[in-house]
Design a protein around this motif. Sequence first.
Motif, PDB file in Angstrom:
ATOM      1  N   ASN A  45      50.206 118.548  84.250  1.00 50.03           N
ATOM      2  CA  ASN A  45      50.169 117.351  84.656  1.00 50.03           C
ATOM      3  C   ASN A  45      49.571 117.196  86.307  1.00 50.03           C
ATOM      4  N   THR A  73      45.538 114.585  83.960  1.00 50.69           N
ATOM      5  CA  THR A  73      45.965 113.164  84.524  1.00 50.69           C
ATOM      6  C   THR A  73      45.539 111.799  83.950  1.00 50.69           C
ATOM      7  N   LEU A 144      52.293 118.840  76.909  1.00 46.43           N
ATOM      8  CA  LEU A 144      52.884 118.007  77.968  1.00 46.43           C
ATOM      9  C   LEU A 144      54.107 116.992  77.393  1.00 46.43           C
TER      10      LEU A 144
END
Length: 161
Positions: A45, A73, A144
């Motif tokens: 990230n 992002t 993520l």
Amino acid sequence: MVESAVVRGRLDAPYVPGLLALREGRPLEQAIRRLRRLPDVLIVNATGSDHPRRAGLSIHLGAVCGVPTVGVTDRPLVATGPEPGPHRGAAAELLLNGELVGYRLRTRAGARSIVVHDGWRVQPESALALVLDVTAGSRTPEPLRAARRLARAARSSGGAP
């Protein structure tokens, strides 16, 4: 998920835009080093070449750990480019001083786009294909999402799960 690692402790520095590696690099490296086997690629990230110094956290982490990386992002840091089309898989180039450094990617029809950054030893085109492959059914990449669940569980239990 094959394996996970949690590192507890205090961060060394406050958040300063453009200096995320100084704040989060060390604990992320520690977590990676705790894995029995290094992954084939890390999805971080953080940015890659879309950075004022052309080296965001995903590049730093990959170089230090010797693992190819991809950054993801919510928005570009300094690169510019249009929004992609409305359908899943639509992508639009992000340029910094005329160089391709990433893509805006629509991972779900009608959802807000994410930004896919190049990283350590990963070109923007390969990063785009990888991220699209691990976002079936969700806006953000599953690795993520799994990392965020693991971090929340560690915080709520007061230790590693």
